[in-house]
Design an enzyme around this catalytic site. Structure first.
Site, mmCIF file in Angstrom:
data_model
loop_
_atom_site.group_PDB
_atom_site.id
_atom_site.type_symbol
_atom_site.label_atom_id
_atom_site.label_comp_id
_atom_site.label_asym_id
_atom_site.label_seq_id
_atom_site.Cartn_x
_atom_site.Cartn_y
_atom_site.Cartn_z
ATOM 1 N N ASN A 1 -5.379 8.562 1.760
ATOM 2 C CA ASN A 1 -5.784 7.900 2.998
ATOM 3 C C ASN A 1 -6.179 8.879 4.096
ATOM 4 O OD1 ASN A 1 -5.642 5.255 2.225
ATOM 5 N ND2 ASN A 1 -3.688 4.822 3.210
ATOM 6 N N GLU A 2 -5.226 9.747 4.492
ATOM 7 C CA GLU A 2 -5.496 10.577 5.655
ATOM 8 C C GLU A 2 -4.569 11.770 5.750
ATOM 9 O OE1 GLU A 2 -2.312 8.042 6.387
ATOM 10 O OE2 GLU A 2 -4.235 7.084 6.831
ATOM 11 N N THR B 1 -9.211 1.993 6.766
ATOM 12 C CA THR B 1 -8.553 0.733 7.119
ATOM 13 C C THR B 1 -7.047 0.914 7.305
ATOM 14 O OG1 THR B 1 -8.480 0.184 4.762
ATOM 15 C CG2 THR B 1 -10.281 -0.763 6.064
ATOM 16 N N ASP C 1 0.817 -1.208 0.000
ATOM 17 C CA ASP C 1 0.000 0.000 0.000
ATOM 18 C C ASP C 1 0.854 1.262 0.000
ATOM 19 O OD1 ASP C 1 -2.249 -1.528 -0.071
ATOM 20 O OD2 ASP C 1 -2.971 -0.999 1.928
ATOM 21 N N GLY C 2 1.999 1.239 0.711
ATOM 22 C CA GLY C 2 2.883 2.400 0.711
ATOM 23 C C GLY C 2 3.406 2.717 -0.671
ATOM 24 N N LEU D 1 -7.892 3.211 11.508
ATOM 25 C CA LEU D 1 -8.342 1.961 12.122
ATOM 26 C C LEU D 1 -7.543 1.647 13.372
ATOM 27 C CD1 LEU D 1 -10.208 -0.541 11.843
ATOM 28 C CD2 LEU D 1 -8.377 -1.617 10.514
ATOM 29 N N ASP E 1 -2.394 13.219 21.592
ATOM 30 C CA ASP E 1 -1.266 13.092 20.665
ATOM 31 C C ASP E 1 -1.532 13.729 19.308
ATOM 32 O OD1 ASP E 1 0.028 11.732 22.617
ATOM 33 O OD2 ASP E 1 0.062 9.796 21.607
#
Length: 297
Positions: free
Chosen positions: A148-149, A188, A75-76, A192, A177
Site C-alpha cells: 500500500n504505502e 484507497t 485488508d489488514g 486517500l 506531520d
C-alpha cells in the site's frame, strides 16, 4: 491445488463461522495449510485439530506450482499475509470477513463458489505494484516491501521537514506531520484519507502525499513508477517513525530513505470478475442517494 490459509485471531468469531470455512474447503477438495496462530483458534473454537505438518509460521517455505494464499479477514489481514510471502509470486485471494475492504473483495456468502472456482483454476489474477524501501531504519525491518504505502511521520508535538526528490530533482520540502508514498493499490488506503487521488490499480504511477502540511498550497503529486524517490528527514525536537503498510519502525535522526518500485509484484486473485470500479462504487457508496436514505429513516 494447494491453499495457504491465513487469518488473524479475532475474539468475535463463532465456531459455526469457522466450521463452515473448513467444511467448504474440504468439499472443494482443496489441500490447505494454516498459519500457526489461526490453527490455534480453529482448535479452540471449531474443535478442528490441524497437524503441525500442515501449519506454517512467520515465513513461508517454497511452495508447489498452483499454490494460492487465501486471507480470511479484512485488508489488514491481507497485508500481513502478503508480508509472510516475502515477495514470492504466489497469488493472494482476500475473503472479506472484516469491514471496509478494497483488497478483500470476496464476500463470505460466496465461499462455496469461490473455492470451487479455485479448485478449477478459473480465478483471474491481477498484478499489483509494490514498493521497495531502503534507508535510515533504526531497526532493520523484517521486509523492505510494501503493497500500500510507505510513510514518514512525526512522533511528538513538533512538525517534521522532509525534503523530497524525484530522480534527483527536488519536488518540495514538506513541513508538517509527514509524507506518504503510495502505490495505486494504496491510493484507497491512508493516502486517500490524506487527500490523495483514487488511482486505478493498472496505472503505472506512484503518489506522494503530504500529511497535514504547514503550507496549505501543497498537494499530492503523481509521478511515474519508474522514478526513484529520495526523502531526507529534518527534525526539530520531535522523533520520527516510518511505516511499511501496517508495520511501524523507529527512524534514525535526520534519516534518509530511498523509495522505488519493487521488482516483485503482488498477484491479486479476483473473484467473480469484480472490477476495481465495482468495488470503489460499492465501498464508497457512490451509487447511493443519501437524500433517499435520510428520508427512509
Amino acid at each position: 491445488m494447494k491453499i495457504l490459509l491465513f487469518s488473524r485471531t479475532r475474539p468475535a468469531r463463532s465456531a459455526e463461522e469457522l466450521r463452515r470455512l473448513l467444511d467448504t474447503l474440504d468439499r472443494a477438495g482443496l489441500d490447505f495449510e494454516v498459519n500457526e496462530e489461526f490453527a490455534g483458534e480453529l482448535r479452540t473454537l471449531a474443535g478442528r485439530n490441524i497437524p503441525a505438518a500442515r501449519t506454517y509460521g512467520a515465513r513461508i517455505a517454497a511452495q508447489p506450482a498452483g499454490t494460492t494464499m487465501v486471507c480470511y479477514g479484512g485488508d489488514g489481514t491481507l497485508l500481513e499475509g502478503v508480508q509472510r510471502l516475502g515477495g514470492a509470486p504466489i497469488p493472494v485471494l482476500g475473503i472479506n470477513a472484516g469491514h471496509l475492504g478494497f483488497l478483500t473483495g470476496a464476500p463470505t456468502e460466496d465461499l462455496e463458489q469461490i473455492f470451487d472456482r479455485m479448485a478449477q483454476g478459473s480465478l483471474a489474477v491481477q498484478p499489483r505494484t509494490m514498493l521497495h524501501v531502503e534507508g535510515g531504519f533504526a531497526e532493520q525491518p523484517d521486509s523492505n516491501l510494501a503493497l500500500n504505502e510507505f510513510t514518514i511521520q512525526r512522533h511528538g508535538a513538533d512538525m517534521l521537514s522532509i525534503e523530497t526528490y524525484v530522480d534527483g530533482q527536488m519536488v518540495a520540502a514538506y513541513h508538517g506531520d509527514g509524507v506518504i508514498v503510495s502505490t495505486p493499490t494504496g491510493s484507497t488506503a491512508y493516502s486517500l484519507s490524506a487527500g490523495g487521488p483514487v488511482v486505478a490499480p493498472s496505472c503505472a504511477c506512484l503518489v506522494i502525499s503530504p500529511l497535514a502540511p504547514h503550507n496549505l498550497t501543497m498537494r499530492p503529486v503523481v509521478i511515474p513508477d519508474t522514478a526513484r524517490i529520495a526523502l531526507r528527514v529534518h527534525e526539530r525536537r520531535s522523533d520520527s517513525f516510518v511505516t511499511l503498510d501496517n508495520r511501524s519502525y523507529r527512524a534514525n535522526p535526520d534519516a534518509c530513505f530511498d523509495v522505488r518500485r519493487a521488482e516483485q509484484q503482488l498477484f491479486l486473485a479476483i473473484p467473480h470478475n469484480i472490477s476495481f470500479y465495482d468495488t470503489l462504487r460499492n465501498k464508497m457508496m457512490w451509487g447511493v442517494d443519501l437524500r433517499e436514505v435520510k428520508n427512509e429513516k
